[in-house]
Write a protein that holds these residues in place. Structure first.
Motif, PDB file in Angstrom:
ATOM      1  N   LYS A  87       0.831  -1.203   0.000  1.00  0.00           N
ATOM      2  CA  LYS A  87       0.000   0.000   0.000  1.00  0.00           C
ATOM      3  C   LYS A  87       0.867   1.256   0.000  1.00  0.00           C
ATOM      4  CE  LYS A  87      -3.620  -2.448   2.397  1.00  0.00           C
ATOM      5  NZ  LYS A  87      -4.346  -2.634   3.647  1.00  0.00           N
ATOM      6  N   ALA A  88       1.900   1.240   0.812  1.00  0.00           N
ATOM      7  CA  ALA A  88       2.785   2.401   0.901  1.00  0.00           C
ATOM      8  C   ALA A  88       3.462   2.669  -0.439  1.00  0.00           C
ATOM      9  CB  ALA A  88       3.829   2.182   1.994  1.00  0.00           C
ATOM     10  N   VAL A  89       3.978   1.621  -1.062  1.00  0.00           N
ATOM     11  CA  VAL A  89       4.669   1.794  -2.347  1.00  0.00           C
ATOM     12  C   VAL A  89       3.744   2.424  -3.374  1.00  0.00           C
ATOM     13  CG1 VAL A  89       5.681   0.551  -4.312  1.00  0.00           C
ATOM     14  CG2 VAL A  89       6.437   0.041  -1.979  1.00  0.00           C
ATOM     15  N   ASP A  90       2.535   1.930  -3.451  1.00  0.00           N
ATOM     16  CA  ASP A  90       1.598   2.495  -4.423  1.00  0.00           C
ATOM     17  C   ASP A  90       1.347   3.975  -4.168  1.00  0.00           C
ATOM     18  OD1 ASP A  90       1.375   0.131  -5.804  1.00  0.00           O
ATOM     19  OD2 ASP A  90      -0.515  -0.467  -4.877  1.00  0.00           O
ATOM     20  N   LEU A  91       1.149   4.334  -2.909  1.00  0.00           N
ATOM     21  CA  LEU A  91       0.900   5.736  -2.588  1.00  0.00           C
ATOM     22  C   LEU A  91       2.124   6.605  -2.830  1.00  0.00           C
ATOM     23  CD1 LEU A  91      -1.342   5.528   0.573  1.00  0.00           C
ATOM     24  CD2 LEU A  91      -1.909   6.575  -1.606  1.00  0.00           C
ATOM     25  N   ILE A  92       3.284   6.109  -2.464  1.00  0.00           N
ATOM     26  CA  ILE A  92       4.518   6.880  -2.649  1.00  0.00           C
ATOM     27  C   ILE A  92       4.764   7.117  -4.140  1.00  0.00           C
ATOM     28  CG2 ILE A  92       7.026   6.834  -2.384  1.00  0.00           C
ATOM     29  CD1 ILE A  92       6.476   5.241   0.269  1.00  0.00           C
TER      30      ILE A  92
END
Length: 187
Positions: A87-92
């Motif tokens: 999730k973090a990677v997608d948002l970043i």
């Protein structure tokens, strides 16, 4: 000092972004050292970015997200921590200048989490916490080294700025040296 504050906002942003988002196809067999190095690469990617250039900050964050996605997570990471990572990677990777500007404004001069208003399900909170715990436990040495370097670079930059300010001023350094010697002699 402004660069240090900007880096702190970006670090909080990165941590907060572990809370929500979509999926990722990042590898699941990274070496722990590679994972940790990719995680702390944020500090290198943002250290020379102008704190007032939100576009450049967003680009640095996106590049960091790309690096995280390329490396992936180690095999031993929990399922919840892995989901938090994805999730973090997608948002970043999707962050933009407006996101950075808002986070900077929300943070102001406080140490408050600029993303504390994010609405997260209990599951997302658990995943975020799992990832944060995993990173803290697994990457503590690399994080400490990166933070130390960041602080040293900031202090060095402040010294350079002070030297330049003194050069540009009308201050007579020899007179200051004499006054310092007199003060030292009084001790």
């Amino acid at each position: 000092m402004k660069r240090l504050a900007a880096a702190a906002v970006l670090a909080v942003t990165a941590t907060a972004l572990t809370a929500c988002g979509g999926g990722s196809s990042a590898p699941a067999d990274a070496k722990e050292s590679d994972f940790c190095n990719a995680y702390v690469a944020l500090f290198d990617k943002t250290s020379d970015v102008d704190p007032d250039d939100y576009d450049a900050q967003a680009k640095a964050m996106q590049e960091w997200g790309d690096g995280l996605a390329e490396v992936g997570t180690p095999e031993g990471i929990s399922d919840d921590a892995r989901k938090g990572f994805e999730k973090a990677v997608d948002l970043i990777q999707d962050i933009d200048a407006k996101d950075i500007e808002k986070a900077t404004e929300d943070a102001g001069d406080s140490a408050a989490d600029p993303f504390s208003s994010l609405e997260m399900s209990e599951e997302e909170e658990k995943q975020s916490e799992e990832l944060g715990t995993y990173v803290q436990e697994t990457c503590a040495t690399q994080i400490e080294e990166a933070m130390t370097k960041l602080m040293q670079d900031a202090a060095e930059g402040m010294g350079d700025e002070m030297d330049k300010a003194l050069e540009d001023s009308d201050v007579d350094l020899s007179e200051l040296e004499k006054q310092l010697e007199e003060l030292e002699g009084q001790e």
